[in-house]
Enzyme design. Structure first.
Site, PDB file in Angstrom:
ATOM      1  N   GLN A   1      -4.516   8.525   9.762  1.00 52.54           N
ATOM      2  CA  GLN A   1      -5.042   7.642  10.800  1.00 52.54           C
ATOM      3  C   GLN A   1      -3.956   7.282  11.816  1.00 52.54           C
ATOM      4  O   GLN A   1      -2.806   7.039  11.461  1.00 52.54           O
ATOM      5  CB  GLN A   1      -5.609   6.370  10.172  1.00 52.54           C
ATOM      6  CG  GLN A   1      -7.012   6.571   9.631  1.00 52.54           C
ATOM      7  CD  GLN A   1      -7.647   5.309   9.112  1.00 52.54           C
ATOM      8  OE1 GLN A   1      -7.703   5.093   7.904  1.00 52.54           O
ATOM      9  NE2 GLN A   1      -8.131   4.473   9.997  1.00 52.54           N
TER      10      GLN A   1
ATOM     11  N   SER B   1      -0.589   9.336   4.283  1.00 58.48           N
ATOM     12  CA  SER B   1      -1.739   8.508   3.923  1.00 58.48           C
ATOM     13  C   SER B   1      -2.994   9.372   3.793  1.00 58.48           C
ATOM     14  O   SER B   1      -3.067  10.227   2.918  1.00 58.48           O
ATOM     15  CB  SER B   1      -1.911   7.379   4.953  1.00 58.48           C
ATOM     16  OG  SER B   1      -2.856   6.440   4.514  1.00 58.48           O
ATOM     17  N   LEU B   2      -3.988   9.191   4.680  1.00 60.14           N
ATOM     18  CA  LEU B   2      -5.199  10.006   4.625  1.00 60.14           C
ATOM     19  C   LEU B   2      -4.883  11.503   4.628  1.00 60.14           C
ATOM     20  O   LEU B   2      -5.593  12.303   4.007  1.00 60.14           O
ATOM     21  CB  LEU B   2      -6.074   9.636   5.825  1.00 60.14           C
ATOM     22  CG  LEU B   2      -7.447  10.271   6.050  1.00 60.14           C
ATOM     23  CD1 LEU B   2      -7.370  11.610   6.745  1.00 60.14           C
ATOM     24  CD2 LEU B   2      -8.267  10.368   4.780  1.00 60.14           C
TER      25      LEU B   2
ATOM     26  N   ARG C   1     -13.864   6.182   0.899  1.00 62.79           N
ATOM     27  CA  ARG C   1     -12.557   5.515   0.883  1.00 62.79           C
ATOM     28  C   ARG C   1     -12.423   4.582   2.091  1.00 62.79           C
ATOM     29  O   ARG C   1     -11.986   3.434   1.966  1.00 62.79           O
ATOM     30  CB  ARG C   1     -11.447   6.568   0.908  1.00 62.79           C
ATOM     31  CG  ARG C   1     -10.014   6.028   0.958  1.00 62.79           C
ATOM     32  CD  ARG C   1      -9.057   7.209   1.026  1.00 62.79           C
ATOM     33  NE  ARG C   1      -7.637   6.834   0.993  1.00 62.79           N
ATOM     34  CZ  ARG C   1      -6.861   6.675   2.068  1.00 62.79           C
ATOM     35  NH1 ARG C   1      -7.388   6.834   3.290  1.00 62.79           N
ATOM     36  NH2 ARG C   1      -5.586   6.373   1.949  1.00 62.79           N
TER      37      ARG C   1
ATOM     38  N   HIS D   1      -2.115   0.089   2.454  1.00 64.71           N
ATOM     39  CA  HIS D   1      -0.903   0.285   1.663  1.00 64.71           C
ATOM     40  C   HIS D   1      -0.198  -1.019   1.291  1.00 64.71           C
ATOM     41  O   HIS D   1       1.033  -1.113   1.331  1.00 64.71           O
ATOM     42  CB  HIS D   1       0.042   1.257   2.373  1.00 64.71           C
ATOM     43  CG  HIS D   1      -0.595   2.580   2.665  1.00 64.71           C
ATOM     44  ND1 HIS D   1      -0.967   3.450   1.662  1.00 64.71           N
ATOM     45  CD2 HIS D   1      -0.992   3.146   3.827  1.00 64.71           C
ATOM     46  CE1 HIS D   1      -1.548   4.509   2.211  1.00 64.71           C
ATOM     47  NE2 HIS D   1      -1.578   4.347   3.519  1.00 64.71           N
TER      48      HIS D   1
ATOM     49  N   GLN E   1      -1.831   5.287  -4.164  1.00 59.39           N
ATOM     50  CA  GLN E   1      -1.458   5.397  -2.752  1.00 59.39           C
ATOM     51  C   GLN E   1      -2.056   4.259  -1.934  1.00 59.39           C
ATOM     52  O   GLN E   1      -1.428   3.756  -0.995  1.00 59.39           O
ATOM     53  CB  GLN E   1      -1.948   6.739  -2.204  1.00 59.39           C
ATOM     54  CG  GLN E   1      -1.530   7.030  -0.776  1.00 59.39           C
ATOM     55  CD  GLN E   1      -2.605   7.755   0.006  1.00 59.39           C
ATOM     56  OE1 GLN E   1      -3.711   7.254   0.183  1.00 59.39           O
ATOM     57  NE2 GLN E   1      -2.278   8.944   0.470  1.00 59.39           N
TER      58      GLN E   1
END
Length: 322
Positions: free
Chosen positions: A14, A95-96, A120, A204, A253
């Site tokens: 993202q 991340s993603l 998610r 996070h 994560q």
């Protein structure tokens, strides 16, 4: 005497989305739109039309952004392979982007992963009521000073380092009040800039624990296979080669910081000479150049793709230089 070049593909998350992304690559390679068509069928709406035409507010909604970026990342990967690009020696995702790395490594089926990251995104959005969380980028502070700042400004709330993106560039996340307290305090500690980010989900950090619990239930019935090539995970900068390790890494994560500096550093230690960003934009390429002396290129535009293919396919001399 020539030898094989070692390289990594890294997948953005993202923040790399934009209306019109991959338009030029799609014009040159039908695989891009084909990939988005598969994602659209999994989601039940025309994702490519949304990505190309907007509105931007809809594309930036977390539950839409995540499958859109997964599709964009995998479209780039498919084009890379179709044009003769080799499979990577290592992969990682920011991340993603970690989900795209796992799809590329055949750990997940693409269509299942599209549905998974949409869930998610919804779980993350619903974990923290709109307007009660926040994130900010701090520039020019050492990591240890950022961690100390978070402790000082938490005030009994949640505040933590969320993304270690590059030396002197750390993103913090937590409750809105704690993030707001940290902005002037960061300047007092010597930060060059302290910038609130236009996001509604404080990723996070501990506020994502409820989303992680939901993610665990979504992951449980999904087939996860051992990755075909090593994937470095965000939360511990380690390689999980079995399905349960992959599931565990994805769950942790969500509430653990993205250790990107350590990830890129480790890719270098593993012998990678090239790091290619496989997705739209060049966010990771900019970060990677601040971390490593290796060759950092992006694949999201036709000319950039051609340059990366030429770099990896050119002979390597005995001195190790092309």
């Amino acid at each position: 005497m020539s030898q094989k070049k070692s390289f990594a593909l890294v997948f953005p998350g993202q923040g790399s989305q934009s209306v019109g992304m991959l338009k030029a690559l799609a014009a040159a390679h039908p695989l891009v739109e084909q990939t988005f068509k598969e994602a659209s069928e999994a989601l039940g709406f025309d994702l490519w039309a949304l990505v190309q035409n907007g509105p931007e507010e809809e594309l930036n909604r977390t539950a839409v952004t995540q499958p859109a970026l997964l599709a964009a990342d995998i479209a780039c990967y498919r084009v890379w392979r179709a044009q003769g690009g080799p499979a990577p020696d290592y992969t990682a995702g920011h991340s993603l982007g970690e989900y795209a790395a796992l799809v590329a490594a055949s750990s997940f089926d693409f269509a299942e992963a599209v549905g998974l990251v949409a869930e998610r995104g919804r779980a993350m959005q619903e974990a923290v009521p709109e307007g009660t969380g926040g994130m900010a980028a701090l520039l020019g502070l050492p990591d240890a000073d950022v961690r100390a700042l978070c402790e000082e400004c938490a005030g009994g709330e949640i505040l933590a380092a969320a993304n270690y993106n590059a030396p002197g560039q750390v993103v913090i996340a937590g409750t809105r009040g704690a993030v707001e307290r940290a902005l002037p305090a960061a300047k007092q500690k010597g930060a060059k800039r302290a910038i609130p980010l236009a996001v509604s989900v404080p990723s996070h950090c501990e506020l994502m624990r409820p989303a992680a619990a939901r993610l665990a239930s979504y992951l449980a019935p999904i087939t996860v296979r051992p990755p075909l090539f090593p994937v470095l995970h965000n939360w511990n900068v380690e390689i999980a080669d079995q399905p349960e390790g992959v599931r565990d890494a994805l769950i942790k994560q969500l509430f653990s910081p993205v250790r990107w500096v350590e990830t890129v550093t480790r890719l270098g230690a593993l012998g990678t000479q090239y790091i290619f960003e496989c997705g739209p934009g060049k966010v990771l390429t900019g970060l990677n150049k601040r971390i490593t002396d290796g060759v950092c290129l992006a694949l999201g535009e036709p000319a950039d793709l051609d340059a990366a293919l030429a770099a990896i396919q050119s002979p390597l001399t005995h001195e190790g230089r092309a």
